[in-house]
Design a protein around this motif. Structure first.
Motif, PDB file in Angstrom:
ATOM      1  N   ASP A 107       0.633  -0.910  -0.473  1.00 53.61           N
ATOM      2  CA  ASP A 107       0.013  -0.217   0.342  1.00 53.61           C
ATOM      3  C   ASP A 107       0.660   1.416  -0.258  1.00 53.61           C
ATOM      4  O   ASP A 107       0.594   1.980   1.062  1.00 53.61           O
ATOM      5  N   SER A 108       1.973   0.819  -1.638  1.00 52.64           N
ATOM      6  CA  SER A 108       2.443   2.634  -1.477  1.00 52.64           C
ATOM      7  C   SER A 108       2.917   2.785  -2.848  1.00 52.64           C
ATOM      8  O   SER A 108       2.182   1.581  -3.500  1.00 52.64           O
ATOM      9  N   LEU A 109       3.184   3.699  -2.882  1.00 55.64           N
ATOM     10  CA  LEU A 109       3.784   4.260  -4.630  1.00 55.64           C
ATOM     11  C   LEU A 109       5.563   4.249  -4.914  1.00 55.64           C
ATOM     12  O   LEU A 109       6.202   5.463  -4.543  1.00 55.64           O
ATOM     13  N   LEU A 110       5.933   2.045  -4.449  1.00 54.60           N
ATOM     14  CA  LEU A 110       7.071   2.026  -4.432  1.00 54.60           C
ATOM     15  C   LEU A 110       7.516   2.889  -5.705  1.00 54.60           C
ATOM     16  O   LEU A 110       6.679   3.385  -7.144  1.00 54.60           O
ATOM     17  N   PRO A 111       8.613   3.172  -5.918  1.00 56.54           N
ATOM     18  CA  PRO A 111       9.727   2.904  -4.979  1.00 56.54           C
ATOM     19  C   PRO A 111       9.514   3.846  -3.425  1.00 56.54           C
ATOM     20  O   PRO A 111      10.596   3.628  -2.729  1.00 56.54           O
ATOM     21  N   LYS A 112       8.771   4.417  -3.850  1.00 58.82           N
ATOM     22  CA  LYS A 112       9.232   5.416  -2.163  1.00 58.82           C
ATOM     23  C   LYS A 112       7.797   4.427  -1.218  1.00 58.82           C
ATOM     24  O   LYS A 112       7.147   3.803  -1.371  1.00 58.82           O
ATOM     25  N   GLY A 144      10.238  -5.975  -6.006  1.00 59.83           N
ATOM     26  CA  GLY A 144      11.335  -6.544  -7.198  1.00 59.83           C
ATOM     27  C   GLY A 144      10.669  -5.172  -8.100  1.00 59.83           C
ATOM     28  O   GLY A 144       9.749  -4.250  -8.505  1.00 59.83           O
ATOM     29  N   ASP A 145      10.441  -5.957  -9.442  1.00 59.89           N
ATOM     30  CA  ASP A 145       9.837  -5.165 -10.719  1.00 59.89           C
ATOM     31  C   ASP A 145       8.340  -4.815 -10.657  1.00 59.89           C
ATOM     32  O   ASP A 145       6.683  -5.560  -9.909  1.00 59.89           O
ATOM     33  N   ILE A 146       7.926  -3.688 -11.311  1.00 58.42           N
ATOM     34  CA  ILE A 146       5.965  -3.255 -11.156  1.00 58.42           C
ATOM     35  C   ILE A 146       5.177  -3.677 -11.939  1.00 58.42           C
ATOM     36  O   ILE A 146       5.614  -3.497 -13.422  1.00 58.42           O
ATOM     37  N   VAL A 147       4.029  -4.546 -12.035  1.00 59.25           N
ATOM     38  CA  VAL A 147       3.896  -5.097 -12.504  1.00 59.25           C
ATOM     39  C   VAL A 147       2.428  -4.107 -13.291  1.00 59.25           C
ATOM     40  O   VAL A 147       2.245  -3.693 -13.914  1.00 59.25           O
ATOM     41  N   LEU A 148       1.681  -3.442 -11.607  1.00 58.65           N
ATOM     42  CA  LEU A 148       0.371  -2.796 -11.438  1.00 58.65           C
ATOM     43  C   LEU A 148       0.902  -1.010 -10.971  1.00 58.65           C
ATOM     44  O   LEU A 148       0.949  -2.274  -9.386  1.00 58.65           O
ATOM     45  N   GLY A 185       0.286 -13.918 -19.618  1.00 55.32           N
ATOM     46  CA  GLY A 185       2.399 -14.276 -20.900  1.00 55.32           C
ATOM     47  C   GLY A 185       3.587 -13.175 -20.709  1.00 55.32           C
ATOM     48  O   GLY A 185       4.239 -13.256 -21.316  1.00 55.32           O
ATOM     49  N   ARG A 186       2.533 -12.202 -19.943  1.00 55.68           N
ATOM     50  CA  ARG A 186       3.860 -11.163 -20.307  1.00 55.68           C
ATOM     51  C   ARG A 186       4.986 -10.972 -19.542  1.00 55.68           C
ATOM     52  O   ARG A 186       4.481 -12.100 -18.065  1.00 55.68           O
ATOM     53  N   THR A 187       5.555 -10.966 -19.264  1.00 56.03           N
ATOM     54  CA  THR A 187       7.049 -10.828 -18.322  1.00 56.03           C
ATOM     55  C   THR A 187       8.342 -10.528 -17.961  1.00 56.03           C
ATOM     56  O   THR A 187       8.568 -10.347 -16.848  1.00 56.03           O
ATOM     57  N   GLU A 188       8.011  -9.156 -18.557  1.00 58.49           N
ATOM     58  CA  GLU A 188       8.815  -8.119 -18.387  1.00 58.49           C
ATOM     59  C   GLU A 188       8.005  -7.080 -17.522  1.00 58.49           C
ATOM     60  O   GLU A 188       6.604  -6.413 -18.524  1.00 58.49           O
ATOM     61  N   PHE A 189       8.305  -6.219 -16.889  1.00 57.33           N
ATOM     62  CA  PHE A 189       7.439  -5.466 -16.163  1.00 57.33           C
ATOM     63  C   PHE A 189       8.483  -4.338 -15.670  1.00 57.33           C
ATOM     64  O   PHE A 189      10.346  -4.489 -16.301  1.00 57.33           O
ATOM     65  N   THR A 190       7.690  -3.138 -14.492  1.00 53.88           N
ATOM     66  CA  THR A 190       8.761  -1.690 -15.077  1.00 53.88           C
ATOM     67  C   THR A 190      10.324  -2.221 -13.711  1.00 53.88           C
ATOM     68  O   THR A 190       9.379  -2.102 -12.572  1.00 53.88           O
ATOM     69  N   PRO A 191      11.075  -2.179 -13.416  1.00 50.49           N
ATOM     70  CA  PRO A 191      12.601  -2.240 -12.295  1.00 50.49           C
ATOM     71  C   PRO A 191      11.860  -1.213 -11.601  1.00 50.49           C
ATOM     72  O   PRO A 191      11.394   0.231 -12.527  1.00 50.49           O
ATOM     73  N   GLN A 192      11.769  -1.206 -10.839  1.00 52.04           N
ATOM     74  CA  GLN A 192      11.733   0.144  -9.762  1.00 52.04           C
ATOM     75  C   GLN A 192      13.506   0.502  -9.855  1.00 52.04           C
ATOM     76  O   GLN A 192      14.736   0.565  -9.870  1.00 52.04           O
ATOM     77  N   ASP A 193      13.012   2.144  -9.760  1.00 55.30           N
ATOM     78  CA  ASP A 193      14.381   3.273  -9.881  1.00 55.30           C
ATOM     79  C   ASP A 193      14.524   3.235  -8.242  1.00 55.30           C
ATOM     80  O   ASP A 193      14.294   3.782  -7.420  1.00 55.30           O
ATOM     81  N   ARG A 194      16.099   2.620  -8.023  1.00 56.75           N
ATOM     82  CA  ARG A 194      16.380   2.480  -6.441  1.00 56.75           C
ATOM     83  C   ARG A 194      16.640   3.480  -6.097  1.00 56.75           C
ATOM     84  O   ARG A 194      16.866   3.554  -4.851  1.00 56.75           O
ATOM     85  N   SER A 195      17.097   4.712  -6.934  1.00 58.35           N
ATOM     86  CA  SER A 195      17.768   5.894  -5.953  1.00 58.35           C
ATOM     87  C   SER A 195      16.194   7.126  -5.739  1.00 58.35           C
ATOM     88  O   SER A 195      17.365   7.413  -4.319  1.00 58.35           O
TER      89      SER A 195
END
Length: 315
Positions: A107-112, A144-148, A185-195
């Motif tokens: 329940d947040s807007l990751l990466p924050k 981890g990578d953001i799906v939605l 079948g989608r396997t590629e999702f959005t990496p989080q900006d760890r900065s």
């Protein structure tokens, strides 16, 4: 898809309900034992009871790291694990067990605001929006990578309770929407900006103690963030604890010493605030409702029968 659900409290309950209402099949539910901890009695809808009502096998665990549970999960043969508000570490052999890994709903807007109490921290910090993220679990917590991801705006008078209800309504679209994307079948999702990542700890007594050297705007957000059923923000008056239940930022600016009980404005009593309050450039906090140490709740104008004296962070 065959789904194993890990979850607890209302967040887990709402996630399980979303899964039960979806085309996906819930084959096992893992939840924590009922707790008497003050914070865990808040939003405490039972995941175990909901699962039992629908004939879904339930496993109760504090930690998911024993061999018996691991074998049960293997036998369940899940396509994916979905987790929401699971309170202890999930080991890699568990979150990597299903064909599609583990979807964590946070329940947040990751990466924050990774970690704990994200809505409360976000409100205190003056964020303009809050939300819910579905992401794939990896070895780093909430990383981890953001799906939605879905968001809602924070209104000027919203409390943490208001934002809880707004964000809990996002659990269904984020959970089911994420599973539908994965099932497609989608396997590629959005990496989080760890900065941009931030990680927050659990709330504690000192986190709700009012520091009058903070600006009135910050204190106003703190009080809204500690709305019922959360423990109220508190100060001390004449050596006794005083909870501040409601307040607004004053219309006028007030100078002096932080914590001074100074002036009646509208329905409130203005308390001088801000480390630089002596400059006279700050707004004060107009307290409108309080609760005393003995549990009496009353308007601030009735409690403060005369001006003068100080509110302090310690007795």
């Amino acid at each position: 898809m065959r789904v194993v659900m890990f979850g607890y409290q209302t967040w887990g309950h709402r996630t399980l309900q979303a899964l039960l209402d979806s085309p996906h099949e819930v084959v096992t539910v893992v939840t924590h034992p009922k707790s008497e901890h003050a914070y865990e009695r808040i939003w405490s809808d039972s995941v175990a009871d909901l699962a039992a009502e629908h004939g879904v096998p339930v496993v109760i665990r504090d930690r998911p790291d024993d061999e018996e549970l691991f074998q049960l999960l293997k036998d369940a043969d899940p396509d994916i694990i979905v987790a929401n508000n699971w309170r202890t570490w999930i080991p890699p052999r568990v979150y990597n067990l299903p064909r599609h890994g583990t979807l964590n709903v946070h329940d947040s807007l990751l990466p924050k605001y990774a970690g704990f109490s994200p809505i409360i921290w976000a409100l205190i910090n003056g964020e303009s929006e809050v939300g819910v993220t579905g992401h794939l679990m990896d070895e780093e917590l909430d990383a981890g990578d953001i799906v939605l991801q879905r968001s809602v705006p924070v209104g000027p008078d919203d409390t943490a309770t208001d934002l809880f209800h707004k964000t809990v309504d996002l659990i269904t679209p984020v959970t089911v929407g994420s599973l539908d994307l994965i099932a497609s079948g989608r396997t590629e999702f959005t990496p989080q900006d760890r900065s941009q990542a931030t990680f927050f700890h659990k709330r504690a007594e000192d986190d709700i103690r009012i520091d009058w050297s903070r600006q009135a705007e910050e204190l106003h957000r703190l009080i809204r963030a500690q709305s019922a059923p959360y423990p109220a923000a508190f100060t001390h008056h004449k050596g006794k604890r005083l909870e501040i239940l409601a307040a607004v930022v004053s219309e006028k600016r007030y100078g002096g010493t932080p914590g001074r009980i100074f002036y009646r404005e509208g329905e409130g009593v203005v308390i001088v605030a801000g480390a630089d309050a002596r400059t006279g450039r700050n707004h004060g906090l107009a307290v409108t409702r309080v609760r005393t140490e003995d549990g009496r709740e009353l308007p601030a104008a009735e409690y403060f029968t005369r001006m003068g004296g100080y509110l302090t962070d310690r007795p």
